[in-house]
Enzyme design. Structure first.
Site, PDB file in Angstrom:
ATOM      1  N   GLN A   1      -7.209   9.131   4.377  1.00 53.58           N
ATOM      2  CA  GLN A   1      -8.325   8.744   5.255  1.00 53.58           C
ATOM      3  C   GLN A   1      -7.953   9.001   6.699  1.00 53.58           C
ATOM      4  O   GLN A   1      -6.765   9.017   7.010  1.00 53.58           O
ATOM      5  CB  GLN A   1      -8.687   7.270   5.070  1.00 53.58           C
ATOM      6  CG  GLN A   1      -7.544   6.338   5.465  1.00 53.58           C
ATOM      7  CD  GLN A   1      -7.779   4.890   5.087  1.00 53.58           C
ATOM      8  OE1 GLN A   1      -8.358   4.592   4.068  1.00 53.58           O
ATOM      9  NE2 GLN A   1      -7.321   3.995   5.936  1.00 53.58           N
TER      10      GLN A   1
ATOM     11  N   HIS B   1       0.809  -1.221   0.000  1.00 52.36           N
ATOM     12  CA  HIS B   1       0.000   0.000   0.000  1.00 52.36           C
ATOM     13  C   HIS B   1       0.846   1.277   0.000  1.00 52.36           C
ATOM     14  O   HIS B   1       0.609   2.205  -0.763  1.00 52.36           O
ATOM     15  CB  HIS B   1      -0.920   0.041   1.220  1.00 52.36           C
ATOM     16  CG  HIS B   1      -1.742  -1.193   1.420  1.00 52.36           C
ATOM     17  ND1 HIS B   1      -2.185  -1.965   0.368  1.00 52.36           N
ATOM     18  CD2 HIS B   1      -2.221  -1.792   2.538  1.00 52.36           C
ATOM     19  CE1 HIS B   1      -2.895  -2.988   0.848  1.00 52.36           C
ATOM     20  NE2 HIS B   1      -2.926  -2.910   2.158  1.00 52.36           N
TER      21      HIS B   1
HETATM   22  C1  BG6 Z   1      -4.629  -4.604   4.822  1.00 52.83           C
HETATM   23  C2  BG6 Z   1      -3.744  -5.063   5.956  1.00 52.83           C
HETATM   24  O1  BG6 Z   1      -4.027  -4.874   3.599  1.00 52.83           O
HETATM   25  O2  BG6 Z   1      -4.869  -3.224   4.926  1.00 52.83           O
HETATM   26  C3  BG6 Z   1      -4.378  -4.717   7.289  1.00 52.83           C
HETATM   27  O3  BG6 Z   1      -3.546  -6.461   5.874  1.00 52.83           O
HETATM   28  C4  BG6 Z   1      -4.714  -3.247   7.333  1.00 52.83           C
HETATM   29  O4  BG6 Z   1      -3.504  -5.044   8.365  1.00 52.83           O
HETATM   30  C5  BG6 Z   1      -5.526  -2.853   6.114  1.00 52.83           C
HETATM   31  O5  BG6 Z   1      -5.459  -3.009   8.511  1.00 52.83           O
HETATM   32  C6  BG6 Z   1      -5.772  -1.351   6.059  1.00 52.83           C
HETATM   33  O6  BG6 Z   1      -6.709  -1.055   5.073  1.00 52.83           O
HETATM   34  P1  BG6 Z   1      -7.681   0.185   5.225  1.00 52.83           P
HETATM   35  O7  BG6 Z   1      -8.434   0.231   3.954  1.00 52.83           O
HETATM   36  O8  BG6 Z   1      -8.534  -0.087   6.420  1.00 52.83           O
HETATM   37  O9  BG6 Z   1      -6.800   1.362   5.445  1.00 52.83           O
END
Ligand code: BG6
Length: 486
Positions: free
Chosen positions: A374, A245
């Protein structure tokens, strides 16, 4: 593009991802009339259950507005109609016969149309992944039609295992047929980065080492691993969010303008940028692991019974990346992420250099462009302004584009809705390409090997804190300046 009817098969239909993301996203698309006409959705999992039971499950996955709200009734009616599209097949993940029967269900739903369009969504743990891909290829693949496969991370745990997985997958499906999800690429503010950068003349001109001092990308969560510790412990925070990410956000901030918006053009630029990044070394990283909160109410990572005793897996990491190209040489890109911190927030902060020949000594602070991914999506620029009044004083103010004010009526779609729609349309732009994955693993594999070998100790930090002081100290040292910090 296939013109035939579309079926979406969700493997792992009774699991966590399907529950939290896949079905709610499919329902969101259905409500907004984005699912192709005649779509049918087939849930597949090992759990034996009948259709009404499965429908009850799906319903429990979906957040409904209160019944007395104006849209409450409408959404309930839409949900009933949506459930009519949702079927369920139970089967093992490695039994040819079970996949033959899945294929028969698909054919019935497609009414034996000659050119069906099949989307297979793998909401599965990594251990099932290759098995299912093989079964699908051998028993559910349509020669005349379209086959698409959505896969979810983890894509291996280092360069070698990722290549191994890739070898298996590419012997079964073409790259064109594979859609690797990084759900951050479906987030509104991440998609906005391309437009901010390349559809505004004023950002383009200052987007380089000449004007930018450093870039900081932060991902904070206010909760710990909460029962998911066993899974998390195999990966750690770097594999969980930084390698995917966060690196995706870095790539889009750093890349050159693509030739066009075509998926291959966009991904070519991302891969090129990743190849300019020096692989991380131990000195580029500070690791942390959370302990019990100061008030004693929240458990530490090692108190989680699903986490192996004495684990050194990091739940926090900050790392500095160097992009060795003409645009970015000397500009640190600092990525910071952690669980069980003081707040939940993801943001990208671009800090500009000091004003050259500044005539307002002691009174200016650096400009910053902040993209808040966010919560509460926003883009704002920190800039100097005259403090209104008779005195000739400066003050730091914001040019503020807060989405909840500016686009109050717009519901921001969920990342998964956006990505499933892209896949249905055959658009790969927001999915991870094989060579991109390879380039990303190259950056992290050496340091991950050291972490796995226990050569790098995580520093403890209390649940609910800002993370270890060593992390803040590291960020100060490698180049980030806070407002008024000088
Ligand atoms: C996931 C991770 O890919 O992304 C999680 O495995 C994390 O640990 C999540 O909490 C976060 O995603 P978002 O959309 O809630 O920011």
């Amino acid at each position: 593009e296939a013109s035939g009817p579309t079926t979406i098969t969700v493997f792992g239909a009774s699991g966590d991802l399907a529950k939290k993301k896949t079905y709610p996203a499919l329902f969101g698309l259905y409500r907004n009339q984005f699912l192709p006409k005649d779509t049918q959705i087939i849930g597949y999992a090992r759990t034996k259950m009948d259709l009404p039971e499965f429908h009850t499950r799906i319903t429990s996955f979906i957040k409904l507005p209160d019944e007395d709200k104006p849209e409450g009734r409408e959404v309930r009616e839409q949900l009933q109609a949506f459930l009519k599209l949702c079927h369920y097949v139970s089967g093992q993940y490695d039994q040819d016969g079970d996949f033959d029967s899945l294929n028969r269900t698909l054919q019935q739903q497609e009414r034996f149309h000659e050119r069906p369009n099949r989307l297979f969504y793998m909401a599965l743990p990594p251990s099932q992944f290759v098995n299912v891909a093989k079964e699908v290829r051998h028993h559910c693949y349509v020669e005349h039609g379209v086959n698409r496969l959505i896969v979810e991370k983890p894509f291996g745990h280092d360069l070698e295992s990722s290549r191994e997985l890739q070898r298996e997958l590419s012997s079964l499906f073409t790259e064109e047929e594979v859609y690797r999800i990084d759900h951050y690429l479906g987030k509104e503010m991440v998609k906005n980065l391309l437009i901010l950068r390349f559809a505004n003349v004023f950002f383009g001109g200052i987007w380089s080492r000449q004007f930018i001092s450093n870039v900081q990308i932060t991902f904070k969560e206010a909760i710990g691993t909460e029962g998911r510790g066993g899974y998390f412990d195999e990966f750690g925070i770097i594999r969980d969010v930084m390698q995917n990410h966060m690196l995706q956000m870095l790539s889009i901030v750093g890349m050159e303008c693509p030739v066009s918006l075509d998926a291959e053009d966009v991904r070519d630029e991302k891969v090129k940028l990743l190849r300019f990044i020096r692989p991380l070394e131990a000195k580029d990283v500070v690791l942390g692991q959370y302990t019990r909160s100061e008030d004693g109410k929240q458990e530490g990572y090692l108190d989680d019974s699903t986490v192996p005793a004495g684990s050194k897996t990091p739940t926090y990491a900050v790392a500095v990346f160097h992009i060795n190209n003409e645009r970015w040489d000397g500009v640190p890109f600092i990525l910071k992420c952690g669980k069980a911190l003081d707040q939940q927030k993801t943001e990208i902060r671009i800090q500009f250099r000091d004003v050259p020949g500044n005539i307002f000594p002691h009174q200016t602070v650096r400009n910053e462009l902040v993209v808040r991914v966010q919560p509460k999506e926003a883009v704002y620029v920190k800039m100097m302004n005259k403090k209104p009044g008779l005195a000739f004083d400066t003050t730091i103010s914001e040019l503020d584009l807060s989405y909840h004010k500016r686009y109050a009526d717009v519901k921001i779609p969920d990342a998964y809705e956006s990505l499933i729609l892209d896949c249905l349309r055959g658009d790969h732009s927001n999915f991870v390409r094989d060579d991109e994955l390879d380039a990303a693993w190259k950056i992290f594999t050496p340091v991950l090997a050291k972490i796995d070998a226990g050569e790098m100790e995580p520093v403890p930090y209390a649940y609910g804190s800002r993370g270890p002081a060593e992390g803040d100290e590291f960020v100060r040292r490698v180049g980030y300046q806070h407002d008024g910090g000088y």
